[in-house]
Design a protein around this motif. Structure first.
Motif, PDB file in Angstrom:
ATOM      1  N   GLY A  63       0.830  -1.201   0.000  1.00 19.40           N
ATOM      2  CA  GLY A  63       0.000   0.000   0.000  1.00 19.40           C
ATOM      3  C   GLY A  63       0.861   1.245   0.000  1.00 19.40           C
ATOM      4  N   LYS A  64       0.256   2.383   0.263  1.00 21.56           N
ATOM      5  CA  LYS A  64       0.971   3.655   0.252  1.00 21.56           C
ATOM      6  C   LYS A  64       1.837   3.797   1.493  1.00 21.56           C
ATOM      7  CE  LYS A  64       0.123   8.519  -0.818  1.00 21.56           C
ATOM      8  NZ  LYS A  64      -0.909   9.554  -1.051  1.00 21.56           N
ATOM      9  N   LYS A  65       3.023   4.382   1.318  1.00 23.22           N
ATOM     10  CA  LYS A  65       3.991   4.478   2.408  1.00 23.22           C
ATOM     11  C   LYS A  65       3.953   5.828   3.116  1.00 23.22           C
ATOM     12  CE  LYS A  65       8.968   3.949   3.334  1.00 23.22           C
ATOM     13  NZ  LYS A  65      10.278   3.629   2.735  1.00 23.22           N
ATOM     14  N   THR A  66       3.791   6.918   2.368  1.00 19.11           N
ATOM     15  CA  THR A  66       3.841   8.266   2.952  1.00 19.11           C
ATOM     16  C   THR A  66       2.505   8.977   2.776  1.00 19.11           C
ATOM     17  OG1 THR A  66       4.698   9.173   0.877  1.00 19.11           O
ATOM     18  CG2 THR A  66       6.310   8.473   2.525  1.00 19.11           C
ATOM     19  N   PHE A  67       2.183   9.848   3.751  1.00 19.69           N
ATOM     20  CA  PHE A  67       0.902  10.549   3.747  1.00 19.69           C
ATOM     21  C   PHE A  67       1.091  11.967   4.269  1.00 19.69           C
ATOM     22  CE2 PHE A  67       0.358   6.075   4.604  1.00 19.69           C
ATOM     23  CZ  PHE A  67      -0.565   5.685   3.654  1.00 19.69           C
ATOM     24  N   PHE A  68       0.242  12.902   3.791  1.00 21.58           N
ATOM     25  CA  PHE A  68       0.193  14.261   4.305  1.00 21.58           C
ATOM     26  C   PHE A  68      -1.074  14.432   5.124  1.00 21.58           C
ATOM     27  CE2 PHE A  68       3.302  15.404   1.033  1.00 21.58           C
ATOM     28  CZ  PHE A  68       4.080  16.310   1.729  1.00 21.58           C
ATOM     29  N   CYS A  69      -0.961  15.210   6.194  1.00 19.47           N
ATOM     30  CA  CYS A  69      -2.154  15.614   6.941  1.00 19.47           C
ATOM     31  C   CYS A  69      -2.815  16.709   6.115  1.00 19.47           C
ATOM     32  CB  CYS A  69      -1.755  16.127   8.325  1.00 19.47           C
ATOM     33  SG  CYS A  69      -3.174  16.686   9.309  1.00 19.47           S
ATOM     34  N   ASN A  70      -4.047  16.473   5.606  1.00 24.23           N
ATOM     35  CA  ASN A  70      -4.661  17.415   4.687  1.00 24.23           C
ATOM     36  C   ASN A  70      -5.316  18.589   5.417  1.00 24.23           C
ATOM     37  OD1 ASN A  70      -7.144  16.452   5.678  1.00 24.23           O
ATOM     38  ND2 ASN A  70      -7.257  14.883   4.078  1.00 24.23           N
ATOM     39  N   GLU A  71      -5.957  19.482   4.640  1.00 25.79           N
ATOM     40  CA  GLU A  71      -6.527  20.692   5.203  1.00 25.79           C
ATOM     41  C   GLU A  71      -7.657  20.422   6.185  1.00 25.79           C
ATOM     42  OE1 GLU A  71      -7.672  23.073   1.921  1.00 25.79           O
ATOM     43  OE2 GLU A  71      -5.619  23.509   1.268  1.00 25.79           O
ATOM     44  N   SER A  72      -8.330  19.316   6.047  1.00 28.40           N
ATOM     45  CA  SER A  72      -9.404  18.972   6.987  1.00 28.40           C
ATOM     46  C   SER A  72      -8.859  18.321   8.251  1.00 28.40           C
ATOM     47  CB  SER A  72     -10.404  18.033   6.315  1.00 28.40           C
ATOM     48  OG  SER A  72      -9.769  16.817   5.939  1.00 28.40           O
ATOM     49  N   GLU A  73      -7.531  18.390   8.411  1.00 27.52           N
ATOM     50  CA  GLU A  73      -6.848  17.866   9.588  1.00 27.52           C
ATOM     51  C   GLU A  73      -7.098  16.365   9.760  1.00 27.52           C
ATOM     52  OE1 GLU A  73      -8.014  20.240  12.887  1.00 27.52           O
ATOM     53  OE2 GLU A  73      -7.074  22.057  12.125  1.00 27.52           O
ATOM     54  N   GLU A  74      -6.996  15.660   8.639  1.00 24.06           N
ATOM     55  CA  GLU A  74      -7.133  14.214   8.647  1.00 24.06           C
ATOM     56  C   GLU A  74      -6.005  13.607   7.814  1.00 24.06           C
ATOM     57  OE1 GLU A  74     -10.914  13.279   7.071  1.00 24.06           O
ATOM     58  OE2 GLU A  74     -12.041  13.983   8.809  1.00 24.06           O
ATOM     59  N   TRP A  75      -5.593  12.415   8.204  1.00 26.71           N
ATOM     60  CA  TRP A  75      -4.588  11.704   7.415  1.00 26.71           C
ATOM     61  C   TRP A  75      -5.282  11.043   6.231  1.00 26.71           C
ATOM     62  CZ3 TRP A  75       0.325  12.550   8.454  1.00 26.71           C
ATOM     63  CH2 TRP A  75       0.690  12.947   9.765  1.00 26.71           C
ATOM     64  N   ASN A  76      -4.802  11.368   5.003  1.00 31.40           N
ATOM     65  CA  ASN A  76      -5.411  10.779   3.806  1.00 31.40           C
ATOM     66  C   ASN A  76      -4.861   9.367   3.578  1.00 31.40           C
ATOM     67  OD1 ASN A  76      -2.861  11.735   3.239  1.00 31.40           O
ATOM     68  ND2 ASN A  76      -3.318  12.328   1.138  1.00 31.40           N
ATOM     69  N   VAL A  77      -5.153   8.523   4.519  1.00 31.72           N
ATOM     70  CA  VAL A  77      -4.600   7.167   4.528  1.00 31.72           C
ATOM     71  C   VAL A  77      -5.528   6.205   3.797  1.00 31.72           C
ATOM     72  CG1 VAL A  77      -3.836   5.258   5.965  1.00 31.72           C
ATOM     73  CG2 VAL A  77      -3.440   7.602   6.699  1.00 31.72           C
ATOM     74  N   SER A  78      -4.985   5.527   2.791  1.00 32.21           N
ATOM     75  CA  SER A  78      -5.714   4.434   2.163  1.00 32.21           C
ATOM     76  C   SER A  78      -5.297   3.145   2.872  1.00 32.21           C
ATOM     77  CB  SER A  78      -5.379   4.369   0.665  1.00 32.21           C
ATOM     78  OG  SER A  78      -3.989   4.222   0.492  1.00 32.21           O
ATOM     79  N   THR A  79      -5.639   2.038   2.307  1.00 28.58           N
ATOM     80  CA  THR A  79      -5.302   0.768   2.949  1.00 28.58           C
ATOM     81  C   THR A  79      -3.797   0.529   2.898  1.00 28.58           C
ATOM     82  OG1 THR A  79      -7.421  -0.138   2.252  1.00 28.58           O
ATOM     83  CG2 THR A  79      -5.737  -1.704   2.951  1.00 28.58           C
ATOM     84  N   THR A  80      -3.165   0.505   4.059  1.00 26.60           N
ATOM     85  CA  THR A  80      -1.727   0.243   4.187  1.00 26.60           C
ATOM     86  C   THR A  80      -1.532  -0.814   5.259  1.00 26.60           C
ATOM     87  OG1 THR A  80      -1.126   2.484   3.527  1.00 26.60           O
ATOM     88  CG2 THR A  80       0.525   1.225   4.732  1.00 26.60           C
ATOM     89  N   GLU A  81      -0.787  -1.874   4.935  1.00 32.81           N
ATOM     90  CA  GLU A  81      -0.581  -2.961   5.892  1.00 32.81           C
ATOM     91  C   GLU A  81       0.847  -3.480   5.769  1.00 32.81           C
ATOM     92  OE1 GLU A  81      -3.707  -5.931   6.440  1.00 32.81           O
ATOM     93  OE2 GLU A  81      -4.869  -4.872   4.915  1.00 32.81           O
ATOM     94  N   CYS A  82       1.320  -4.080   6.845  1.00 36.42           N
ATOM     95  CA  CYS A  82       2.619  -4.749   6.865  1.00 36.42           C
ATOM     96  C   CYS A  82       2.376  -6.247   6.961  1.00 36.42           C
ATOM     97  CB  CYS A  82       3.466  -4.256   8.042  1.00 36.42           C
ATOM     98  SG  CYS A  82       4.054  -2.564   7.861  1.00 36.42           S
ATOM     99  N   TYR A  83       2.736  -6.954   5.917  1.00 34.38           N
ATOM    100  CA  TYR A  83       2.509  -8.389   5.859  1.00 34.38           C
ATOM    101  C   TYR A  83       3.784  -9.146   6.231  1.00 34.38           C
ATOM    102  CZ  TYR A  83      -1.891  -7.608   3.385  1.00 34.38           C
ATOM    103  OH  TYR A  83      -3.167  -7.219   3.042  1.00 34.38           O
ATOM    104  N   LEU A  84       3.597 -10.275   6.866  1.00 33.19           N
ATOM    105  CA  LEU A  84       4.717 -11.117   7.262  1.00 33.19           C
ATOM    106  C   LEU A  84       5.177 -11.948   6.070  1.00 33.19           C
ATOM    107  CD1 LEU A  84       6.571 -12.314   9.467  1.00 33.19           C
ATOM    108  CD2 LEU A  84       4.788 -14.011   9.909  1.00 33.19           C
TER     109      LEU A  84
END
Length: 257
Positions: A57-78
């Motif tokens: 998934g995506k590795k880096t994110f910005f805190c947007n103007e609505s003060e929320e992390w624009n996080v999509s599905t990001t996971e660490c798999y074994l």
């Protein structure tokens, strides 16, 4: 829990208090470390998977103007390898690949596989052999040589084009090129300027050479005398060729008229 607290302490040291308060707590991703830094007034968050895990998934994110992390599905798999990639082709995998698993590759129509048609996910989360590429079987336009041009509009695999030069230039290299699996069969030819000899000297030298050729019955001796006369006159076979081509053109012009 200890890792997450440690990361929070790192965030406070790297961004200002006002910026830190403007964004909510970062979304948790299991088996990861989150680091945030301030970049031009915005907070940039980055996830790092701990050893033995791979990020999907995506590795880096910005805190947007609505003060929320624009996080999509990001996971660490074994024990998963990075997702395979093959432009203009396909592979037999639809999700994360486990260590030891193999995948095979196939190219779309009009493309051919360059490299291995399979790869395996290793214990260090790398692929071996490296991913292949799908290369087009068609060629790009070869372009025109200086003072020359080519005839042909088909650049698909197997097509043949021919090169020609402008008047007073001669072709050096292969005249016909064929497209073979995305590559032309030879390098681009060139057009070389034909140095024109004085007409009277050219005619006189050729006349002497031809008389020497006609005056000897033995073909080998005649050829030898002909070449000797050419050299004495300072002429080359290119001069002879040009002279004959000129005479041929003159005769054809008279015939047409």
């Amino acid at each position: 829990m200890f890792c997450r607290i440690l990361c929070c302490l790192m965030i406070v040291r790297q961004i200002s208090a006002s910026s830190a308060e403007s964004c909510p707590e970062f979304p948790p991703v299991n088996n990861s470390v989150f680091v945030a830094t301030e970049v031009e007034g915005q907070i940039l968050g980055t996830y790092f998977c701990i050893k033995g895990y791979h990020l999907v998934g995506k590795k880096t994110f910005f805190c947007n103007e609505s003060e929320e992390w624009n996080v999509s599905t990001t996971e660490c798999y074994l024990g998963h390898c990075p997702d395979p990639v093959l432009l203009n082709g396909e592979f037999n995998s639809s999700g994360p690949v486990n260590i030891g698993d193999k995948i095979t590759f196939k190219c779309n129509d009009r493309y051919f596989l360059k490299g291995s048609n399979w790869s395996q996910c290793l214990e260090d989360h790398t692929w071996e052999p490296p991913f292949p590429i799908c290369k087009s079987r068609d060629c790009d336009s070869p372009g025109n040589p200086d003072h020359g041009y080519f005839e042909g509009e088909d650049f698909t695999s197997g097509a043949v084009i021919a090169f020609y030069c402008e008047e007073r230039y001669r072709l050096v290299g292969t005249q016909e090129l064929q497209c073979i699996d995305g590559e032309w069969s030879s390098g681009l030819p060139t057009c070389k300027w034909i140095q024109e000899a004085p007409k009277t000297a050219l005619q006189s030298g050729l006349e002497k050479a031809l008389l020497a050729f006609q005056g000897t019955k033995d073909l080998c001796s005649a050829t030898e005398n002909f070449m000797k006369r050419l050299q004495e006159s300072g002429l080359t076979m290119e001069d002879v060729k040009y002279f004959l081509e000129t005479k041929k053109a003159e005769l054809e012009a008279k015939k047409c008229c």
